[in-house]
Structures are given as C-alpha cells and as structure tokens.
Scaffold this motif. Structure first.
Motif, PDB file in Angstrom:
ATOM      1  N   UNK A 181      35.253  47.629  30.537  1.00 28.37           N
ATOM      2  CA  UNK A 181      36.591  48.128  30.864  1.00 28.37           C
ATOM      3  C   UNK A 181      37.521  46.984  31.252  1.00 28.37           C
ATOM      4  N   UNK A 182      37.042  46.084  32.067  1.00 31.44           N
ATOM      5  CA  UNK A 182      37.876  44.953  32.486  1.00 31.44           C
ATOM      6  C   UNK A 182      38.222  44.074  31.297  1.00 31.44           C
ATOM      7  N   UNK A 183      37.273  43.865  30.428  1.00 30.47           N
ATOM      8  CA  UNK A 183      37.524  43.057  29.237  1.00 30.47           C
ATOM      9  C   UNK A 183      38.568  43.731  28.349  1.00 30.47           C
ATOM     10  N   UNK A 186      42.007  43.453  29.973  1.00 30.95           N
ATOM     11  CA  UNK A 186      42.552  42.094  29.892  1.00 30.95           C
ATOM     12  C   UNK A 186      42.975  41.753  28.459  1.00 30.95           C
ATOM     13  N   UNK A 187      42.263  42.288  27.481  1.00 32.83           N
ATOM     14  CA  UNK A 187      42.620  41.984  26.098  1.00 32.83           C
ATOM     15  C   UNK A 187      43.838  42.786  25.617  1.00 32.83           C
ATOM     16  N   UNK A 188      44.069  43.945  26.173  1.00 35.76           N
ATOM     17  CA  UNK A 188      45.145  44.815  25.718  1.00 35.76           C
ATOM     18  C   UNK A 188      46.553  44.151  25.792  1.00 35.76           C
ATOM     19  N   UNK A 192      48.973  43.178  22.510  1.00 37.34           N
ATOM     20  CA  UNK A 192      50.341  43.665  22.320  1.00 37.34           C
ATOM     21  C   UNK A 192      51.345  42.520  22.267  1.00 37.34           C
ATOM     22  N   UNK A 193      51.088  41.383  22.896  1.00 37.60           N
ATOM     23  CA  UNK A 193      52.016  40.235  22.817  1.00 37.60           C
ATOM     24  C   UNK A 193      51.933  39.652  21.403  1.00 37.60           C
TER      25      UNK A 193
END
Length: 193
Positions: A181-183, A186-188, A192-193
C-alpha cells in the motif's frame, strides 16, 4: 573376616549416602562439604581393610552407634521434607525409614550389644526388602506422573509454537500489505506527474 569387613564398610557407605540423599531431599542443595564427603567414602574401604582384626569389634560398635545418630538425623530430614511437601511418597518414605531404623536398632541390640537373646530373629532382613519394594513402587508412580507432566508440557509447547507461527504469518502478511500500500501510494503521485 573379609565378609565382616565388607558388611561393615557397606553399612558405613549406606548410612553416609542416605545422609546425603536426605539432605538433598530436604534442603534441595548438595552437602556443603561434599568433597570431604567423597574423600571419606573413598577412605572407608581402605581403613576397614587396614584395620587390625582385634580392633574391628570395638570400632564397629562405636561406628554403628555414630551411624545410628546420623541415620536418626537423616530420618528427621525426611520427616521435615514430608511435612513440607505433603505428598504420599514422602510420607510413605517416612514410615518405611522409621520401620527400617527400628529394625536396625533391634538387630544392633541383638548382634553387637547382646541385649536380646540369641533366639531372637533378625528383623532387618525381613523389613528391608518389603520397605524397599513398596517405596520403589511409589517412586515408579512418581516417575510415571513426571512423564505424564512432561508430555503435557510438550503438547502445550507445541500448541504455543503453532499459535506463534500463525501470529508471525499474520504479522508478515500485514507487513507485506502495508509495504504494498505504501509503495502504491508513493508511486501514484509520480505516475500522475
């Protein structure tokens, strides 16, 4: 003559070993002077062998009287242990030891001192096998109880191991889920950028 010497040494050994056993039974610690104790036990056969034949009867009378006092103290240790532990084996040991002690005093009076007539039979040869068989049976019951207790403890330990393994697997799964979940979280923003 050699049989008398052997019997005398064996009686000294038995009384001293019995004293060490009862001390351990009552206080749950070995004798403080155990090195001297083992040196004494090792020296007994040598002293008995080297003792002149004319000295043997008076030394036996004196030593048997001393051993009676030592054995009386040993019986007291067993009685005190039985009062503290309150189990059947200790109480039975008290009864057996008192009977053996009285039979030994009877035989001492019969053989050595001459207080009793020669027609009086020896009591220790009749009492000792019966007492030892009964006490051995009680010790076997205690061994079986101890084995059952060890088996119960092993089963309890196995159940604890299974429970802890499940808890570790659940904790490992929670850790894996948290890291995933943390990964993802952090990747989301980076995606999106």
């Amino acid at each position: 003559d050699w049989m008398d010497r052997f019997a005398f040494a064996a009686m000294v050994w038995m009384a001293m070993l019995f004293m060490a056993y009862t001390h351990r039974l009552r206080f749950h610690t070995p004798l403080r002077w155990y090195r001297f104790f083992w040196v004494f036990l090792g020296a007994v056969p040598l002293v008995v062998i080297l003792l002149p034949s004319s000295w043997l009867p008076p030394v036996r009378i004196g030593m048997y009287a001393s051993l009676a006092v030592v054995n009386l103290r040993s019986v007291q240790n067993v009685v005190m242990s039985a009062r503290a532990d309150r189990d059947l084996a200790h109480r039975a040991l008290c009864v057996f030891l008192l009977v053996i002690f009285l039979a030994a005093l009877h035989d001492f009076a019969y053989q050595i001192v001459g207080w009793l007539p020669i027609t009086q039979p020896l009591a220790l040869s009749r009492v000792l096998p019966l007492a030892l068989c009964c006490y051995s049976g009680l010790l076997l019951v205690r061994v079986f109880d101890a084995m059952a207790q060890v088996d119960l403890l092993n089963r309890t330990l196995e159940a604890r191991v299974v429970q802890r393994t499940r808890e570790l697997e659940a904790a490992n799964a929670a850790k894996t889920h948290f890291i995933a979940s943390a990964s993802h979280d952090l990747r989301q923003p980076l995606v999106s950028i």
